[in-house]
Design a protein around this motif. Structure first.
Motif, PDB file in Angstrom:
ATOM      1  N   GLN A 289       0.831  -1.191   0.000  1.00  0.00           N
ATOM      2  CA  GLN A 289       0.000   0.000   0.000  1.00  0.00           C
ATOM      3  C   GLN A 289       0.870   1.247   0.000  1.00  0.00           C
TER       4      GLN A 289
ATOM      5  N   ARG B  49       0.815  -5.652   2.914  1.00  0.00           N
ATOM      6  CA  ARG B  49      -0.387  -6.080   2.199  1.00  0.00           C
ATOM      7  C   ARG B  49      -0.406  -5.489   0.794  1.00  0.00           C
TER       8      ARG B  49
ATOM      9  N   SER C  49      -6.299  -0.089  -5.423  1.00  0.00           N
ATOM     10  CA  SER C  49      -5.613   1.088  -5.958  1.00  0.00           C
ATOM     11  C   SER C  49      -4.973   0.792  -7.312  1.00  0.00           C
TER      12      SER C  49
ATOM     13  N   ASP D  14      -2.337  -3.708  -2.146  1.00  0.00           N
ATOM     14  CA  ASP D  14      -3.493  -2.835  -2.347  1.00  0.00           C
ATOM     15  C   ASP D  14      -3.986  -2.998  -3.791  1.00  0.00           C
TER      16      ASP D  14
END
Length: 355
Positions: free
Chosen positions: A238, A282, A287, A284
């Protein structure tokens, strides 16, 4: 352009297709003329003698030239409607920017031997298969972004740059996109520092501020319309800092540049330690999918090293060859001309006349 029924074919002038309605009338006229000629022949010869003279082969020869001419006429009408269809053609892309994440989370081993090593290996294989006419540049991003290899056709230089990656803190995905754009468009005066760190950068907001040298005014073009370059964005985590990636993607879309985003890692991520920090890395995906959608690119997920290699192979195909709507009027016209000449040739050879 307007689409006619089949979504794979488009016509610039679809209203001209109404001329096809005249073809059944021509068939009816042809049958009427045959019937009239047959009645005239019966006045001068016995029906049995006529049938004996006209064998099965002759009947086929008799109708083949008119059928070919009718098909040729149909092709002519389709041609004047200016058809377009999806054709795979060599891509016009000449410059590719590899924007690669070198944040600390890339040391995670949920993708063996590690996310970074898998990304490096896949990227180098991708470079090795690229055509020699393509120029490739490399942008590395973590907390900041920088050009580690300006666009070049020297494959070894690009591979060496990828081998020199050093892991850093932070993930500034938006910065990676912006630096890639500045590399692709050096004459537009994109002031990277102002865009990323300028006074009007608040809460992830991106605004292109005026640098010391006034930038070239950019008139937005349709997203994905710039065929001479593309960005391949690879990241595993992220965004933690820098400008909003989606607003950076809007900058790319305004210039017509497509961003092909690649997400590497597993859905649950992995807890890793880096320089005294411990965190869960993690992916994302939302996005990255949004970035691809905004720029009319594509998103790819790679959960293993093998999948990542396949992704790069797929990207290679998309960049070297791309499917796009292409006008095929000339091809349809050539087909019509060939059929018309064939019809005339058969008629002259068999009957000594043109149709």
């Amino acid at each position: 352009m307007s689409t006619i029924t089949d979504i794979s074919v488009q016509f610039a002038w679809p209203e001209l297709l109404w001329l096809l309605a005249a073809l059944p009338l021509m068939v009816a006229l042809y049958l009427w003329l045959l019937r009239r000629r047959k009645q005239a022949a019966l006045r001068w010869a016995h029906l049995a003698l006529v049938k004996a003279a006209i064998g099965p082969g002759m009947r086929i020869r008799r109708h083949l030239p008119p059928i070919l001419f009718l098909v040729a006429l149909a092709a002519m009408i389709v041609a004047i409607a200016r058809p377009s269809t999806i054709i795979t053609l060599p891509s016009a892309a000449r410059t590719i920017i590899l924007a690669m994440d070198v944040s600390g989370s890339m040391r995670a081993k949920d993708v063996e031997p590690s996310r970074l090593e898998a990304a490096q290996a896949a990227a180098k294989a991708f470079i090795a298969e690229m055509p020699p006419t393509l120029r490739v540049g490399v942008v590395a991003f973590a907390g900041t972004a920088s050009v580690v290899q300006p666009p070049t056709s020297n494959k070894q230089d690009v591979i060496d740059a990828i081998d020199r990656f050093q892991l850093q803190r932070g993930t500034a995905t938006g910065s990676g996109i912006i630096v890639s754009l500045a590399t692709l468009f050096p004459d537009q005066g994109i002031n990277v520092s102002n865009v990323i760190y300028g006074k009007d950068h608040r809460g992830g907001r991106v605004r292109e501020l005026a640098p010391e040298k006034a930038p070239v005014e950019v008139k937005p073009v349709p997203a994905g319309s710039y065929d001479s370059a593309a960005i391949i964005l690879l990241t595993d985590g992220q965004r933690t800092t820098g400008p909003d990636p989606e607003l950076a993607a809007k900058m790319a879309a305004d210039r017509g540049v497509r961003v092909f985003s690649v997400g590497i890692g597993t859905p649950d991520g992995e807890v890793i330690g880096f320089e005294g920090w411990s965190f869960r890395a993690r992916l994302d995906e939302a996005s990255l999918k949004s970035i691809a959608a905004i720029t009319k690119g594509e998103y790819f997920y790679a959960g293993t090293a093998k999948e990542l290699k396949h992704v790069y192979q797929s990207l290679n195909t998309r960049i070297v060859f791309e499917k796009k709507y292409t006008e095929v009027t000339a091809l349809v016209s050539a087909l019509a001309a060939a059929l018309a000449l064939l019809a005339a040739g058969f008629s002259v050879f068999w009957f000594g006349r043109i149709l």
